[in-house]
Design a protein around this motif. Structure first.
Motif, PDB file in Angstrom:
ATOM      1  N   ILE A 221       0.841  -1.192   0.000  1.00  0.00           N
ATOM      2  CA  ILE A 221       0.000   0.000   0.000  1.00  0.00           C
ATOM      3  C   ILE A 221       0.882   1.250   0.000  1.00  0.00           C
ATOM      4  O   ILE A 221       1.781   1.371   0.836  1.00  0.00           O
ATOM      5  N   LEU A 222       0.633   2.146  -0.928  1.00  0.00           N
ATOM      6  CA  LEU A 222       1.269   3.459  -0.906  1.00  0.00           C
ATOM      7  C   LEU A 222       0.234   4.455  -0.429  1.00  0.00           C
ATOM      8  O   LEU A 222      -0.692   4.797  -1.161  1.00  0.00           O
ATOM      9  N   SER A 223       0.374   4.924   0.799  1.00  0.00           N
ATOM     10  CA  SER A 223      -0.621   5.812   1.387  1.00  0.00           C
ATOM     11  C   SER A 223      -0.098   7.247   1.427  1.00  0.00           C
ATOM     12  O   SER A 223      -0.374   8.052   0.544  1.00  0.00           O
ATOM     13  N   THR A 224       0.693   7.602   2.451  1.00  0.00           N
ATOM     14  CA  THR A 224       1.262   8.955   2.495  1.00  0.00           C
ATOM     15  C   THR A 224       2.540   9.064   1.681  1.00  0.00           C
ATOM     16  O   THR A 224       2.964  10.172   1.344  1.00  0.00           O
ATOM     17  N   GLY A 225       3.186   7.931   1.393  1.00  0.00           N
ATOM     18  CA  GLY A 225       4.427   7.927   0.632  1.00  0.00           C
ATOM     19  C   GLY A 225       5.663   8.249   1.448  1.00  0.00           C
ATOM     20  O   GLY A 225       6.786   8.209   0.921  1.00  0.00           O
ATOM     21  N   ARG A 226       5.493   8.539   2.740  1.00  0.00           N
ATOM     22  CA  ARG A 226       6.648   8.973   3.547  1.00  0.00           C
ATOM     23  C   ARG A 226       7.663   7.855   3.757  1.00  0.00           C
ATOM     24  O   ARG A 226       8.872   8.087   3.705  1.00  0.00           O
ATOM     25  N   THR A 227       7.181   6.630   4.015  1.00  0.00           N
ATOM     26  CA  THR A 227       8.115   5.522   4.210  1.00  0.00           C
ATOM     27  C   THR A 227       8.935   5.284   2.954  1.00  0.00           C
ATOM     28  O   THR A 227      10.162   5.136   2.998  1.00  0.00           O
ATOM     29  N   ASP A 255      -0.405  14.853  -0.888  1.00  0.00           N
ATOM     30  CA  ASP A 255       0.779  15.161  -1.703  1.00  0.00           C
ATOM     31  C   ASP A 255       1.739  13.982  -1.795  1.00  0.00           C
ATOM     32  O   ASP A 255       2.933  14.168  -2.060  1.00  0.00           O
ATOM     33  N   ALA A 256       1.235  12.753  -1.596  1.00  0.00           N
ATOM     34  CA  ALA A 256       2.115  11.579  -1.540  1.00  0.00           C
ATOM     35  C   ALA A 256       2.920  11.397  -2.826  1.00  0.00           C
ATOM     36  O   ALA A 256       4.130  11.151  -2.776  1.00  0.00           O
ATOM     37  N   LEU A 257       2.267  11.523  -3.978  1.00  0.00           N
ATOM     38  CA  LEU A 257       2.989  11.323  -5.233  1.00  0.00           C
ATOM     39  C   LEU A 257       4.047  12.413  -5.425  1.00  0.00           C
ATOM     40  O   LEU A 257       5.184  12.122  -5.830  1.00  0.00           O
ATOM     41  N   ALA A 258       3.699  13.641  -5.123  1.00  0.00           N
ATOM     42  CA  ALA A 258       4.667  14.735  -5.241  1.00  0.00           C
ATOM     43  C   ALA A 258       5.849  14.510  -4.300  1.00  0.00           C
ATOM     44  O   ALA A 258       7.003  14.797  -4.651  1.00  0.00           O
ATOM     45  N   LEU A 260       7.050  11.617  -3.292  1.00  0.00           N
ATOM     46  CA  LEU A 260       7.887  10.561  -3.860  1.00  0.00           C
ATOM     47  C   LEU A 260       8.718  11.084  -5.031  1.00  0.00           C
ATOM     48  O   LEU A 260       9.910  10.780  -5.148  1.00  0.00           O
ATOM     49  N   GLU A 261       8.084  11.857  -5.889  1.00  0.00           N
ATOM     50  CA  GLU A 261       8.809  12.396  -7.031  1.00  0.00           C
ATOM     51  C   GLU A 261       9.918  13.341  -6.574  1.00  0.00           C
ATOM     52  O   GLU A 261      11.030  13.321  -7.119  1.00  0.00           O
ATOM     53  N   ALA A 262       9.644  14.140  -5.537  1.00  0.00           N
ATOM     54  CA  ALA A 262      10.646  15.068  -5.013  1.00  0.00           C
ATOM     55  C   ALA A 262      11.801  14.336  -4.331  1.00  0.00           C
ATOM     56  O   ALA A 262      12.919  14.860  -4.249  1.00  0.00           O
ATOM     57  N   SER A 263      11.541  13.130  -3.825  1.00  0.00           N
ATOM     58  CA  SER A 263      12.587  12.360  -3.137  1.00  0.00           C
ATOM     59  C   SER A 263      13.636  11.833  -4.098  1.00  0.00           C
ATOM     60  O   SER A 263      14.712  11.397  -3.676  1.00  0.00           O
TER      61      SER A 263
END
Length: 299
Positions: A221-227, A255-258, A260-263
């Motif tokens: 599951i990709l929820s907040t994307g923080r992990t 903003d989870a996708l943003a 991840l992209e910024a990471s």
């Protein structure tokens, strides 16, 4: 041929069309009308006598979707359906599988009881099972949980050169290992410490051996994307190339996708369990085979 009808939640028409074509079934859209006071009117086809009706819809917004789902199932039975099933590629309310603090509701058990009372069978993909080993520990209806490992492995085989599979935490190891085994690829598992819903730190083992590989972060599951974003940063700090992020269920809230992209992720990819622009991995072949088995057909 079984007289089956797929009854589809708004937004999942593309999945319904592909699944209906693969199985040779009819499909129709579930009609929902939301009133200003927050109530919903649900309309299903008027004549369902003798048909096996299968509701199709991921439960990624369960507070908004569950009541219409139950109303539709009840209406289908009243209008003559001989069986009523549910395909929920993403199944909600499995994380709360114990009482983590005094007074908390164990919502996974309550949700399972509610759905079991309304459906004859349930089909889902990669449910978030931790303390439960199988869905039938809490679901009384026939409950089938499919693994997405074959679909993930097929996509990675064609799209990623020399993959190194990376599980985000110890819970992910069994299915990370399963995907790796199908590919004949190496894998590692990170250690995760969560300080809150959006504050996560990760550590990783020595990866010097794998610097000529492309890391592939896998999660159910990709929820907040923080992990996953924290994992991307750690892998890049360790000298690996930008990783590909792959998830079965793309909730990707806010903003989870943003994030991840910024990471610095090279790519973010998901299955079509939940409609999202990142969908690349097709679950239809897995769902079609299982659905035909549940309804009682074989090809």
């Amino acid at each position: 041929m079984t007289d089956a009808l797929l009854l589809v939640f708004p937004g999942q028409e593309a999945l319904a069309q592909a699944l209906a074509t693969a199985c040779g079934y009819e499909w129709a859209s579930l009609q929902l009308h939301w009133f200003p006071d927050g109530e919903v009117r649900v309309t299903v086809p008027a004549n369902l006598s003798g048909r096996c009706v299968v509701l199709l819809g991921s439960l990624d917004d369960p507070a908004r979707k569950t009541l219409p789902l139950l109303f539709a199932a009840d209406a289908a039975r009243e209008l003559g359906a001989c069986r009523v099933g549910l395909i929920a590629p993403y199944l909600a309310y499995l994380r709360q599988d114990c009482r983590f603090a005094p007074g908390e509701a164990i919502s996974s058990r309550t949700y399972a009881r509610i759905l079991s009372d309304s459906f004859d069978f349930l089909l889902t993909v990669e449910p978030h099972l931790h303390r439960y080993r199988h869905l039938d520990e809490i679901y009384r209806c026939e409950a089938v949980a499919l693994t997405a490992a074959p679909a993930l492995a097929d996509w990675l085989r064609h799209e990623v050169t020399r993959p190194l599979l990376v599980g985000p935490d110890s819970e992910s190891e069994p299915w990370t290992a399963a995907v790796a085994a199908r590919l004949g690829a190496p894998y590692i598992v990170l250690s995760k410490v969560r300080q809150g819903d959006r504050n996560v730190s990760v550590s990783l083992p020595d990866v010097a051996t794998w610097r000529d590989h492309t890391p592939v972060l896998l999660d159910d599951i990709l929820s907040t994307g923080r992990t996953m974003a924290a994992a991307v940063a750690r892998l890049k700090q360790a000298g690996l190339v930008a990783p590909v992020c792959v998830a079965v269920h793309p909730i990707l809230a806010g903003d989870a996708l943003a994030t991840l992209e910024a990471s610095g992720a090279a790519q973010v990819v998901s299955s079509n369990s939940i409609p999202h622009p990142t969908n690349r991995i097709d679950l239809v072949p897995l769902l079609a085979e299982a659905l035909r088995g549940l309804i009682g057909e074989s090809r």
